[in-house]
Scaffold this motif. Structure first.
Motif, PDB file in Angstrom:
ATOM      1  N   ASP A   3       0.813  -1.213   0.000  1.00 62.49           N
ATOM      2  CA  ASP A   3       0.000   0.000   0.000  1.00 62.49           C
ATOM      3  C   ASP A   3       0.849   1.266   0.000  1.00 62.49           C
ATOM      4  OD1 ASP A   3      -2.353  -1.419  -0.057  1.00 62.49           O
ATOM      5  OD2 ASP A   3      -2.591  -1.414   2.116  1.00 62.49           O
ATOM      6  N   ARG A   4       1.922   1.267   0.786  1.00 63.11           N
ATOM      7  CA  ARG A   4       2.784   2.450   0.866  1.00 63.11           C
ATOM      8  C   ARG A   4       3.375   2.773  -0.503  1.00 63.11           C
ATOM      9  NH1 ARG A   4       6.253   4.858   5.040  1.00 63.11           N
ATOM     10  NH2 ARG A   4       8.026   5.781   3.982  1.00 63.11           N
ATOM     11  N   GLN A   5       3.808   1.755  -1.215  1.00 64.55           N
ATOM     12  CA  GLN A   5       4.367   1.968  -2.544  1.00 64.55           C
ATOM     13  C   GLN A   5       3.296   2.447  -3.518  1.00 64.55           C
ATOM     14  OE1 GLN A   5       6.338  -1.781  -3.258  1.00 64.55           O
ATOM     15  NE2 GLN A   5       8.343  -0.851  -2.897  1.00 64.55           N
ATOM     16  N   ASP A   6       2.087   1.918  -3.391  1.00 61.32           N
ATOM     17  CA  ASP A   6       0.973   2.381  -4.226  1.00 61.32           C
ATOM     18  C   ASP A   6       0.701   3.858  -3.969  1.00 61.32           C
ATOM     19  OD1 ASP A   6       0.548  -0.078  -5.427  1.00 61.32           O
ATOM     20  OD2 ASP A   6      -1.089  -0.641  -4.069  1.00 61.32           O
ATOM     21  N   GLU A   7       0.663   4.242  -2.708  1.00 62.00           N
ATOM     22  CA  GLU A   7       0.414   5.637  -2.354  1.00 62.00           C
ATOM     23  C   GLU A   7       1.518   6.547  -2.896  1.00 62.00           C
ATOM     24  OE1 GLU A   7      -0.725   6.567   1.737  1.00 62.00           O
ATOM     25  OE2 GLU A   7      -1.290   4.465   1.969  1.00 62.00           O
ATOM     26  N   ALA A   8       2.757   6.116  -2.756  1.00 61.15           N
ATOM     27  CA  ALA A   8       3.883   6.910  -3.255  1.00 61.15           C
ATOM     28  C   ALA A   8       3.818   7.034  -4.773  1.00 61.15           C
ATOM     29  CB  ALA A   8       5.212   6.283  -2.827  1.00 61.15           C
ATOM     30  N   PHE A   9       3.502   5.951  -5.455  1.00 56.58           N
ATOM     31  CA  PHE A   9       3.383   5.980  -6.916  1.00 56.58           C
ATOM     32  C   PHE A   9       2.268   6.928  -7.341  1.00 56.58           C
ATOM     33  CE2 PHE A   9       1.452   4.678 -10.858  1.00 56.58           C
ATOM     34  CZ  PHE A   9       2.541   4.616 -11.704  1.00 56.58           C
ATOM     35  N   ASN A  10       1.113   6.824  -6.700  1.00 59.70           N
ATOM     36  CA  ASN A  10      -0.023   7.674  -7.046  1.00 59.70           C
ATOM     37  C   ASN A  10       0.284   9.144  -6.789  1.00 59.70           C
ATOM     38  OD1 ASN A  10      -1.549   5.476  -7.865  1.00 59.70           O
ATOM     39  ND2 ASN A  10      -2.544   5.243  -5.881  1.00 59.70           N
ATOM     40  N   ALA A  11       0.933   9.439  -5.672  1.00 55.05           N
ATOM     41  CA  ALA A  11       1.293  10.823  -5.355  1.00 55.05           C
ATOM     42  C   ALA A  11       2.305  11.357  -6.365  1.00 55.05           C
ATOM     43  CB  ALA A  11       1.847  10.918  -3.939  1.00 55.05           C
ATOM     44  N   ALA A  12       3.299  10.556  -6.697  1.00 55.80           N
ATOM     45  CA  ALA A  12       4.312  10.976  -7.664  1.00 55.80           C
ATOM     46  C   ALA A  12       3.674  11.231  -9.030  1.00 55.80           C
ATOM     47  CB  ALA A  12       5.412   9.920  -7.771  1.00 55.80           C
ATOM     48  N   ALA A  13       2.782  10.352  -9.447  1.00 52.62           N
ATOM     49  CA  ALA A  13       2.096  10.531 -10.728  1.00 52.62           C
ATOM     50  C   ALA A  13       1.239  11.796 -10.715  1.00 52.62           C
ATOM     51  CB  ALA A  13       1.235   9.309 -11.045  1.00 52.62           C
ATOM     52  N   ALA A  14       0.582  12.056  -9.602  1.00 57.23           N
ATOM     53  CA  ALA A  14      -0.243  13.258  -9.482  1.00 57.23           C
ATOM     54  C   ALA A  14       0.609  14.522  -9.532  1.00 57.23           C
ATOM     55  CB  ALA A  14      -1.055  13.212  -8.190  1.00 57.23           C
ATOM     56  N   THR A  29       1.522  21.156  -3.079  1.00 54.26           N
ATOM     57  CA  THR A  29       0.621  20.707  -2.012  1.00 54.26           C
ATOM     58  C   THR A  29       0.681  19.187  -1.865  1.00 54.26           C
ATOM     59  OG1 THR A  29      -0.860  22.580  -2.343  1.00 54.26           O
ATOM     60  CG2 THR A  29      -1.793  20.647  -1.252  1.00 54.26           C
ATOM     61  N   ILE A  30       0.635  18.492  -2.984  1.00 58.42           N
ATOM     62  CA  ILE A  30       0.708  17.026  -2.949  1.00 58.42           C
ATOM     63  C   ILE A  30       2.065  16.577  -2.419  1.00 58.42           C
ATOM     64  CG2 ILE A  30       0.717  14.921  -4.348  1.00 58.42           C
ATOM     65  CD1 ILE A  30      -1.217  16.474  -6.273  1.00 58.42           C
ATOM     66  N   ALA A  31       3.129  17.210  -2.889  1.00 57.16           N
ATOM     67  CA  ALA A  31       4.483  16.815  -2.484  1.00 57.16           C
ATOM     68  C   ALA A  31       4.676  16.923  -0.977  1.00 57.16           C
ATOM     69  CB  ALA A  31       5.513  17.667  -3.201  1.00 57.16           C
ATOM     70  N   PHE A  32       4.051  17.906  -0.363  1.00 58.53           N
ATOM     71  CA  PHE A  32       4.241  18.114   1.068  1.00 58.53           C
ATOM     72  C   PHE A  32       3.082  17.598   1.913  1.00 58.53           C
ATOM     73  CE2 PHE A  32       7.143  21.242  -0.798  1.00 58.53           C
ATOM     74  CZ  PHE A  32       8.296  20.857  -0.154  1.00 58.53           C
TER      75      PHE A  32
END
Length: 71
Positions: A3-14, A29-32
């Motif tokens: 899940d953590r990797q999924d969240e990081a991937f989704n945030a990075a893509a966003a 905003t997303i980065a922080f």
């Protein structure tokens, strides 16, 4: 993928999507938004960036960004 990797991937893509759309404020905003995912987001972004470059093209791109004042 955990899940953590999924969240990081989704945030990075966003983040990248926002930047491509010209919305650096939302990208920031997303980065922080999650201190816990910073390192994971950086690795996702760095991996994606590295996949599109050779060592030489990366050095040229980095130099151009630095000289152009991109941040």
């Amino acid at each position: 993928m955990p899940d953590r990797q999924d969240e990081a991937f989704n945030a990075a893509a966003a983040i990248v999507t926002c930047i491509l759309d010209g919305d650096t404020r939302e990208a920031r905003t997303i980065a922080f938004s999650s201190d816990l995912l910073h390192a994971d987001m950086i690795l996702v972004l760095a991996g994606a960036l590295a996949a599109g470059h050779t060592a030489e093209s990366w050095q040229q791109s980095l130099l151009e960004a630095h000289l152009g004042g991109d941040s």
